[in-house]
Write a protein that holds these residues in place. Structure first.
Motif, mmCIF file in Angstrom:
data_model
loop_
_atom_site.group_PDB
_atom_site.id
_atom_site.type_symbol
_atom_site.label_atom_id
_atom_site.label_comp_id
_atom_site.label_asym_id
_atom_site.label_seq_id
_atom_site.Cartn_x
_atom_site.Cartn_y
_atom_site.Cartn_z
ATOM 1 N N HIS A 63 0.817 -1.220 0.000
ATOM 2 C CA HIS A 63 0.000 0.000 0.000
ATOM 3 C C HIS A 63 0.849 1.268 0.000
ATOM 4 C CE1 HIS A 63 -2.917 -2.791 2.123
ATOM 5 N NE2 HIS A 63 -3.592 -2.407 1.058
ATOM 6 N N HIS A 64 2.089 1.174 0.397
ATOM 7 C CA HIS A 64 2.902 2.362 0.634
ATOM 8 C C HIS A 64 3.004 3.287 -0.573
ATOM 9 C CE1 HIS A 64 5.134 0.367 4.256
ATOM 10 N NE2 HIS A 64 3.844 0.539 4.482
ATOM 11 N N SER A 65 3.216 2.740 -1.764
ATOM 12 C CA SER A 65 3.381 3.617 -2.928
ATOM 13 C C SER A 65 2.099 4.392 -3.207
ATOM 14 C CB SER A 65 3.827 2.829 -4.165
ATOM 15 O OG SER A 65 2.857 1.867 -4.529
ATOM 16 N N ARG A 66 0.978 3.740 -3.125
ATOM 17 C CA ARG A 66 -0.306 4.414 -3.366
ATOM 18 C C ARG A 66 -0.544 5.506 -2.327
ATOM 19 N NH1 ARG A 66 -4.526 0.186 -3.904
ATOM 20 N NH2 ARG A 66 -3.416 -0.019 -5.847
ATOM 21 N N LEU A 67 -0.257 5.206 -1.067
ATOM 22 C CA LEU A 67 -0.482 6.177 -0.008
ATOM 23 C C LEU A 67 0.523 7.322 -0.066
ATOM 24 C CD1 LEU A 67 -1.433 3.696 2.831
ATOM 25 C CD2 LEU A 67 -2.962 5.186 1.507
ATOM 26 N N ALA A 68 1.755 7.032 -0.445
ATOM 27 C CA ALA A 68 2.746 8.110 -0.622
ATOM 28 C C ALA A 68 2.319 9.024 -1.767
ATOM 29 C CB ALA A 68 4.128 7.517 -0.873
ATOM 30 N N HIS A 69 1.787 8.437 -2.825
ATOM 31 C CA HIS A 69 1.298 9.248 -3.948
ATOM 32 C C HIS A 69 0.093 10.093 -3.524
ATOM 33 C CE1 HIS A 69 0.453 10.568 -7.965
ATOM 34 N NE2 HIS A 69 -0.761 10.058 -7.895
ATOM 35 N N LEU A 70 -0.811 9.524 -2.743
ATOM 36 C CA LEU A 70 -1.951 10.281 -2.232
ATOM 37 C C LEU A 70 -1.469 11.449 -1.384
ATOM 38 C CD1 LEU A 70 -4.951 10.780 -1.714
ATOM 39 C CD2 LEU A 70 -4.849 8.998 0.067
ATOM 40 N N HIS A 71 -0.504 11.215 -0.536
ATOM 41 C CA HIS A 71 0.063 12.276 0.304
ATOM 42 C C HIS A 71 0.633 13.396 -0.568
ATOM 43 C CE1 HIS A 71 3.335 13.998 2.863
ATOM 44 N NE2 HIS A 71 2.346 14.013 3.730
ATOM 45 N N HIS A 72 1.376 13.016 -1.582
ATOM 46 C CA HIS A 72 1.955 13.986 -2.513
ATOM 47 C C HIS A 72 0.855 14.763 -3.248
ATOM 48 C CE1 HIS A 72 4.917 15.652 -5.256
ATOM 49 N NE2 HIS A 72 4.150 15.265 -6.266
ATOM 50 N N GLY A 102 5.484 9.091 9.274
ATOM 51 C CA GLY A 102 6.332 9.054 10.464
ATOM 52 C C GLY A 102 6.510 7.652 11.037
ATOM 53 N N GLN A 103 5.594 6.749 10.705
ATOM 54 C CA GLN A 103 5.658 5.383 11.220
ATOM 55 C C GLN A 103 6.598 4.482 10.417
ATOM 56 O OE1 GLN A 103 3.929 4.180 14.072
ATOM 57 N NE2 GLN A 103 3.767 6.380 14.308
ATOM 58 N N ILE A 104 6.778 4.816 9.146
ATOM 59 C CA ILE A 104 7.693 4.022 8.322
ATOM 60 C C ILE A 104 8.948 4.854 8.091
ATOM 61 C CG2 ILE A 104 5.799 2.717 7.284
ATOM 62 C CD1 ILE A 104 6.135 4.293 4.747
ATOM 63 N N SER A 105 10.005 4.237 7.702
ATOM 64 C CA SER A 105 11.273 4.954 7.568
ATOM 65 C C SER A 105 11.256 5.915 6.387
ATOM 66 C CB SER A 105 12.428 3.963 7.397
ATOM 67 O OG SER A 105 12.382 3.385 6.106
ATOM 68 N N THR A 106 12.084 6.927 6.465
ATOM 69 C CA THR A 106 12.229 7.894 5.375
ATOM 70 C C THR A 106 12.659 7.184 4.101
ATOM 71 O OG1 THR A 106 12.857 9.564 6.991
ATOM 72 C CG2 THR A 106 13.394 10.028 4.699
ATOM 73 N N THR A 107 13.506 6.194 4.225
ATOM 74 C CA THR A 107 13.956 5.425 3.064
ATOM 75 C C THR A 107 12.797 4.680 2.428
ATOM 76 O OG1 THR A 107 16.136 5.159 4.058
ATOM 77 C CG2 THR A 107 15.553 3.626 2.301
ATOM 78 N N MET A 108 11.958 4.052 3.247
ATOM 79 C CA MET A 108 10.803 3.319 2.714
ATOM 80 C C MET A 108 9.809 4.266 2.041
ATOM 81 S SD MET A 108 9.988 0.377 5.551
ATOM 82 C CE MET A 108 8.507 -0.162 4.720
ATOM 83 N N TRP A 109 9.606 5.456 2.614
ATOM 84 C CA TRP A 109 8.681 6.435 2.032
ATOM 85 C C TRP A 109 9.207 6.924 0.680
ATOM 86 C CZ3 TRP A 109 3.864 7.199 3.527
ATOM 87 C CH2 TRP A 109 3.163 8.277 3.022
ATOM 88 N N ALA A 110 10.502 7.203 0.609
ATOM 89 C CA ALA A 110 11.103 7.640 -0.656
ATOM 90 C C ALA A 110 11.014 6.532 -1.702
ATOM 91 C CB ALA A 110 12.560 8.059 -0.436
ATOM 92 N N ARG A 111 11.258 5.308 -1.293
ATOM 93 C CA ARG A 111 11.139 4.169 -2.207
ATOM 94 C C ARG A 111 9.695 4.015 -2.681
ATOM 95 N NH1 ARG A 111 12.601 -0.545 0.731
ATOM 96 N NH2 ARG A 111 14.666 0.365 0.733
#
Length: 134
Positions: A63-72, A102-111
């Motif tokens: 889910h991370h990529s979809r949620l990071a894109h939503l955040h962006h 904030g719950q996942i690492s900065t590296t994971m969020w960037a990835r």
């Protein structure tokens, strides 16, 4: 205020999917028929942005990529919309995504941002346009 209306992330973070959970646009739902926002015809009546505020939601790395894109995308909307409208419509969802970030690492969020797919983009566009809300 109920937990489902709180601006904090209530979803459970997991390492992998549970096949018994039901996929949604933003997370997987552990108990679609017994959530804090029942729909008039049964099931869940909450918007997909509210999934992240629900204790039945399950988020795992897929889910991370979809949620990071939503955040962006919500960050971009903030610059394009009247501040009052953005605040009423999107601020709580953005706050929950900030909490997730904030719950996942900065590296994971960037990835996750680097791994956004066309399917993720299309789904988030539908979500932002209100085409997926009950």
């Amino acid at each position: 205020m109920t937990q489902a209306n709180a601006t904090v992330l209530a979803a459970e973070l997991r390492e992998k999917a549970d096949p018994a959970d039901q996929p949604t646009a933003t997370a997987d739902c552990h108990d679609y028929d017994n959530g804090p926002s029942p729909g008039p015809g049964g099931g869940c009546g909450a918007s997909f942005l509210m999934c992240l505020a629900c204790p039945n939601a399950r988020i795992y790395p897929a889910h991370h990529s979809r949620l990071a894109h939503l955040h962006h995308a919500l960050d971009n909307l903030r610059t394009a919309l009247d501040p009052g409208h953005w605040h009423r419509q999107w601020e709580d969802g953005h706050a929950r995504l900030e909490h997730l970030k904030g719950q996942i690492s900065t590296t994971m969020w960037a990835r996750a941002l680097a791994d956004v797919t066309d399917t993720d983009r299309d789904l988030i566009a539908l979500l932002l346009n209100g085409d997926l809300d009950p």
